[in-house]
Design an enzyme around this catalytic site. Structure first.
Site: not given
Length: 319
Positions: A11, A13, A81-82, A125, A127, A129-130, A151, A153-154, A156-157, A244
């Site tokens: 990918r 990213s 995990k993807d 987040t 997720s 799950r989180r 959502r 990338n790192v 952006t977050r 996922c």
């Protein structure tokens, strides 16, 4: 005549490129052959929808797998995990290298730890799950937080925290470590507080089943303990019939006496995203010595979780 370069599909990213770069270097050293990165755009990279909406499973993987099957690349690197839990017959996960830190981490304003966040803090987040576990922890400890779906990338977050839009974001430790930004972490979330996604922190190196020679070479990068652990975690996920995007956390860790590893403990959690209900269980058994043993460990824990009501917590399953 020099051998032609091996083509590694990745990918685009920054994180995927960093992960693939590490693997490319390892394969170069192993084979003495040059390795070139082939950048592939996936649906998950271009879609602006939340992962929970686009089904999560496979959105970052399908384009890479198509390129493998079309012969455009020789092998591909995925965040484990993807990967969907069912493996296509014509592809093989030749290696699962030693896992990075599986934990989730917090990047918060003013260097705050998670439990120091003031009442009303907005925590980002993408997720479920989180969200389920953070909300459950907050509830149990009298904290008032608001989880915000994000959502990107790192950059952006973390940008949402830097520009004051959010008080904190929760990310995977492995991703930050791999792009050299581990120093921005303000808190590591104990796995007793938040269990990671099944396979979090591990990579999968995949090639076609037909390329037995390459599969055998790549297999030298495999870490058997990591493979056993993530196989058990993903078997739990599959048995809960969860993609996922479902709020499922799992972690298998090896229990050791001194240097001797003798048991594997598998923990699983599923919950409602508001954190009001969690089913959390664990099981311990001998370290799996085969794929089948690892799968059985995951299935066994999943059936106990289902018996305790996990099925009702999975939300709408978009299958």
């Amino acid at each position: 005549m020099t051998e032609r370069a091996l083509r590694l599909g990745t990918r685009r990213s920054k994180l995927a490129m960093a992960q693939s770069g590490h693997v490319a270097e390892a394969v170069r050293q192993l084979t003495g052959r040059p390795v070139e990165l082939v950048e592939i755009t996936t649906y998950g990279d271009t879609s602006r929808e939340h992962l929970a909406q686009i089904g999560g499973t496979g959105v970052f993987v399908t384009a890479l797998r198509d390129a493998l099957l079309a012969g455009e690349v020789d092998f591909a690197v995925h965040s484990l995990k993807d990967l969907p839990t069912t493996q296509p017959d014509d592809l093989v996960v030749a290696a699962i290298p030693r896992r990075e830190d599986p934990r989730d981490v917090v990047v918060a304003r003013d260097g705050l730890r998670f439990e120091e966040l003031p009442a009303g803090s907005r925590v980002g987040t993408g997720s479920p799950r989180r969200m389920a576990q953070l909300n459950a922890y907050a509830r149990a400890n009298g904290m008032k937080i608001e989880c915000v779906a994000i959502r990107g990338n790192v950059d952006t977050r973390i940008g949402y925290v830097r520009n004051g839009e959010l008080d904190a974001v929760v990310l995977a430790a492995a991703g930050l470590n791999r792009i050299g930004r581990g120093e921005e972490v303000t808190d590591f979330l104990s796995v007793d507080t938040v269990l990671p996604a099944p396979g979090q922190g591990a990579l999968a190196i995949e090639c076609t089943a037909a390329d037995a020679g390459l599969a055998a070479t790549l297999a030298e990068l495999d870490d058997p303990h990591t493979r056993a652990a993530v196989t058990a975690e993903r078997s739990l996920l599959a048995a809960l019939e969860a993609g996922c995007s479902a709020p499922v956390g799992a972690l298998a860790d090896l229990q050791a006496d001194g240097q001797v590893v003798h048991e594997m403990r598998l923990r699983g959690v599923v919950g409602t995203t508001d954190g009001s209900t969690l089913v959390q269980l664990s099981t311990t058994g001998p370290v799996p010595t085969s794929h089948g043993d690892a799968v059985a460990l995951g299935r066994e824990l999943a059936s106990e979780m289902l018996a305790k009501g996990a099925a009702g917590l999975m939300g709408e399953r978009a299958l």
